[in-house]
Design a protein around this motif. Sequence first.
Motif, PDB file in Angstrom:
ATOM      1  N   VAL A 142      56.647  50.885  99.125  1.00 16.99           N
ATOM      2  CA  VAL A 142      57.531  51.094 100.285  1.00 16.99           C
ATOM      3  C   VAL A 142      58.376  49.853 100.571  1.00 16.99           C
ATOM      4  CG1 VAL A 142      57.608  51.627 102.755  1.00 16.99           C
ATOM      5  CG2 VAL A 142      56.079  52.912 101.239  1.00 16.99           C
ATOM      6  N   PRO A 143      57.774  48.671 100.798  1.00 11.58           N
ATOM      7  CA  PRO A 143      58.632  47.509 101.068  1.00 11.58           C
ATOM      8  C   PRO A 143      59.518  47.150  99.879  1.00 11.58           C
ATOM      9  CG  PRO A 143      56.326  46.832 100.863  1.00 11.58           C
ATOM     10  CD  PRO A 143      56.350  48.332 100.898  1.00 11.58           C
ATOM     11  N   ALA A 144      59.032  47.370  98.673  1.00 13.30           N
ATOM     12  CA  ALA A 144      59.854  47.087  97.489  1.00 13.30           C
ATOM     13  C   ALA A 144      61.114  47.949  97.501  1.00 13.30           C
ATOM     14  CB  ALA A 144      59.052  47.318  96.213  1.00 13.30           C
ATOM     15  N   ARG A 145      60.962  49.243  97.842  1.00  8.87           N
ATOM     16  CA  ARG A 145      62.114  50.158  97.901  1.00  8.87           C
ATOM     17  C   ARG A 145      63.100  49.770  99.002  1.00  8.87           C
ATOM     18  NH1 ARG A 145      58.546  54.286  96.380  1.00  8.87           N
ATOM     19  NH2 ARG A 145      57.847  54.681  98.484  1.00  8.87           N
ATOM     20  N   LEU A 146      62.589  49.163 100.066  1.00  6.70           N
ATOM     21  CA  LEU A 146      63.423  48.878 101.236  1.00  6.70           C
ATOM     22  C   LEU A 146      64.019  47.467 101.239  1.00  6.70           C
ATOM     23  CD1 LEU A 146      61.258  50.701 103.916  1.00  6.70           C
ATOM     24  CD2 LEU A 146      63.483  51.423 103.006  1.00  6.70           C
ATOM     25  N   GLY A 147      63.880  46.747 100.138  1.00  7.42           N
ATOM     26  CA  GLY A 147      64.524  45.441 100.019  1.00  7.42           C
ATOM     27  C   GLY A 147      63.748  44.271 100.590  1.00  7.42           C
ATOM     28  N   PHE A 148      62.458  44.459 100.878  1.00 10.18           N
ATOM     29  CA  PHE A 148      61.633  43.356 101.349  1.00 10.18           C
ATOM     30  C   PHE A 148      61.385  42.384 100.195  1.00 10.18           C
ATOM     31  CE2 PHE A 148      60.939  46.236 104.721  1.00 10.18           C
ATOM     32  CZ  PHE A 148      60.165  45.668 105.724  1.00 10.18           C
ATOM     33  N   THR A 149      61.028  41.163 100.541  1.00 12.08           N
ATOM     34  CA  THR A 149      60.625  40.152  99.571  1.00 12.08           C
ATOM     35  C   THR A 149      59.137  39.909  99.738  1.00 12.08           C
ATOM     36  OG1 THR A 149      62.784  39.080  99.692  1.00 12.08           O
ATOM     37  CG2 THR A 149      60.957  37.754  98.840  1.00 12.08           C
ATOM     38  N   MET A 150      58.397  39.946  98.636  1.00 12.74           N
ATOM     39  CA  MET A 150      56.978  39.601  98.731  1.00 12.74           C
ATOM     40  C   MET A 150      56.893  38.087  98.840  1.00 12.74           C
ATOM     41  SD  MET A 150      53.600  40.645  96.558  1.00 12.74           S
ATOM     42  CE  MET A 150      53.753  39.421  95.300  1.00 12.74           C
ATOM     43  N   ILE A 151      56.307  37.623  99.948  1.00 13.21           N
ATOM     44  CA  ILE A 151      56.260  36.179 100.193  1.00 13.21           C
ATOM     45  C   ILE A 151      54.927  35.559  99.812  1.00 13.21           C
ATOM     46  CG2 ILE A 151      58.039  36.279 101.966  1.00 13.21           C
ATOM     47  CD1 ILE A 151      55.622  35.868 103.990  1.00 13.21           C
ATOM     48  N   GLY A 152      53.951  36.388  99.467  1.00 13.30           N
ATOM     49  CA  GLY A 152      52.677  35.823  99.053  1.00 13.30           C
ATOM     50  C   GLY A 152      51.519  36.769  99.252  1.00 13.30           C
ATOM     51  N   GLU A 153      50.341  36.206  99.044  1.00 12.58           N
ATOM     52  CA  GLU A 153      49.101  36.945  99.222  1.00 12.58           C
ATOM     53  C   GLU A 153      48.192  36.128 100.118  1.00 12.58           C
ATOM     54  OE1 GLU A 153      47.649  37.543  95.240  1.00 12.58           O
ATOM     55  OE2 GLU A 153      48.922  39.310  94.967  1.00 12.58           O
ATOM     56  N   GLU A 154      47.294  36.829 100.819  1.00  9.70           N
ATOM     57  CA  GLU A 154      46.329  36.139 101.664  1.00  9.70           C
ATOM     58  C   GLU A 154      45.043  36.945 101.724  1.00  9.70           C
ATOM     59  OE1 GLU A 154      48.576  35.919 105.322  1.00  9.70           O
ATOM     60  OE2 GLU A 154      47.715  37.783 106.044  1.00  9.70           O
ATOM     61  N   ALA A 155      43.963  36.256 101.970  1.00 14.89           N
ATOM     62  CA  ALA A 155      42.672  36.934 102.081  1.00 14.89           C
ATOM     63  C   ALA A 155      42.672  37.804 103.332  1.00 14.89           C
ATOM     64  CB  ALA A 155      41.549  35.911 102.162  1.00 14.89           C
ATOM     65  N   ALA A 156      42.198  39.043 103.180  1.00 15.38           N
ATOM     66  CA  ALA A 156      42.065  39.948 104.317  1.00 15.38           C
ATOM     67  C   ALA A 156      40.714  39.675 104.967  1.00 15.38           C
ATOM     68  CB  ALA A 156      42.140  41.393 103.843  1.00 15.38           C
ATOM     69  N   GLU A 157      40.614  40.010 106.236  1.00 17.34           N
ATOM     70  CA  GLU A 157      39.347  39.833 106.936  1.00 17.34           C
ATOM     71  C   GLU A 157      38.486  41.075 106.764  1.00 17.34           C
ATOM     72  OE1 GLU A 157      39.095  37.997 110.624  1.00 17.34           O
ATOM     73  OE2 GLU A 157      40.879  36.776 110.341  1.00 17.34           O
ATOM     74  N   GLY A 166      40.514  43.173  99.120  1.00 13.50           N
ATOM     75  CA  GLY A 166      40.359  42.127 100.132  1.00 13.50           C
ATOM     76  C   GLY A 166      41.453  41.080 100.091  1.00 13.50           C
ATOM     77  N   VAL A 167      42.523  41.384  99.386  1.00 13.64           N
ATOM     78  CA  VAL A 167      43.682  40.493  99.316  1.00 13.64           C
ATOM     79  C   VAL A 167      44.905  41.282  99.762  1.00 13.64           C
ATOM     80  CG1 VAL A 167      45.166  39.111  97.809  1.00 13.64           C
ATOM     81  CG2 VAL A 167      42.682  39.156  97.433  1.00 13.64           C
ATOM     82  N   HIS A 168      45.584  40.772 100.786  1.00 14.63           N
ATOM     83  CA  HIS A 168      46.807  41.417 101.272  1.00 14.63           C
ATOM     84  C   HIS A 168      48.020  40.829 100.581  1.00 14.63           C
ATOM     85  CE1 HIS A 168      45.036  42.684 105.396  1.00 14.63           C
ATOM     86  NE2 HIS A 168      44.993  43.666 104.532  1.00 14.63           N
ATOM     87  N   ARG A 169      48.910  41.693 100.187  1.00 15.38           N
ATOM     88  CA  ARG A 169      50.252  41.269  99.786  1.00 15.38           C
ATOM     89  C   ARG A 169      51.095  41.315 101.046  1.00 15.38           C
ATOM     90  NH1 ARG A 169      50.408  43.789  93.891  1.00 15.38           N
ATOM     91  NH2 ARG A 169      49.241  42.065  92.957  1.00 15.38           N
ATOM     92  N   VAL A 170      51.887  40.281 101.232  1.00 14.96           N
ATOM     93  CA  VAL A 170      52.693  40.145 102.448  1.00 14.96           C
ATOM     94  C   VAL A 170      54.166  40.203 102.050  1.00 14.96           C
ATOM     95  CG1 VAL A 170      53.208  38.711 104.447  1.00 14.96           C
ATOM     96  CG2 VAL A 170      50.892  38.694 103.473  1.00 14.96           C
ATOM     97  N   TRP A 171      54.874  41.136 102.675  1.00 18.90           N
ATOM     98  CA  TRP A 171      56.300  41.352 102.419  1.00 18.90           C
ATOM     99  C   TRP A 171      57.080  41.104 103.701  1.00 18.90           C
ATOM    100  CZ3 TRP A 171      58.006  43.677  97.667  1.00 18.90           C
ATOM    101  CH2 TRP A 171      56.977  44.118  96.829  1.00 18.90           C
ATOM    102  N   ARG A 172      58.271  40.508 103.584  1.00 15.51           N
ATOM    103  CA  ARG A 172      59.109  40.298 104.773  1.00 15.51           C
ATOM    104  C   ARG A 172      60.553  40.673 104.473  1.00 15.51           C
ATOM    105  NH1 ARG A 172      56.633  34.831 107.017  1.00 15.51           N
ATOM    106  NH2 ARG A 172      54.757  35.744 107.918  1.00 15.51           N
TER     107      ARG A 172
END
Length: 176
Positions: A142-157, A166-172
């Motif tokens: 979804v974010p890839a289709r909408l032109g978001f940039t993946m800014i990184g990954e972080e551990a999920a709680e 348990g790893v989130h991909r973060v898109w902005r």
Amino acid sequence: MEAPAETLSDDVIVLRRWKPEQLDTLAAVAGDSAAHLGAWMIWATGGYGEPEAKEFLESAARNWAEGKTYDFAIFAEGEVVGGTGMMTRPGRIEIGYWLGRHHTGRGFVTRAARLLIAEAFRLGAPEVEIRHDEKNVASGAVPARLGFTMIGEEAAEPPFAPACAGVHRVWRLKRP
């Protein structure tokens, strides 16, 4: 930030603020899809019925009034097909979404996210964020289709739903 409009739409879907009178509908749609949703969403791992729907609707009303989250039912072809929401975060809005098992692969979530992005920017948010588990490829599309940039990954709680790494991909996406 002011609250978003309670109804948003395009030529295919309508987003409407969840209301208490949708208790049975929410319980039915999410309940019918609990196995599908529970793989990725911890709130559905134990099934989903009227008590869970009631708790969600009460929480959604409270959070809307407090300006924390703005939750919507996704309607397509006259029926509820899923849910989506905007969560206020410092300096941005985060979007989340889910679809009933019979409604995936038809672009409804992409359309819902597009509507929420436009509303977030109309309300003055400088950026919109989407997070998903790294194994949830469909959510990441979804974010890839909408032109978001993946800014990184972080551990999920924890706790994690069964299919999650348990790893989130973060898109902005920054406001144009």
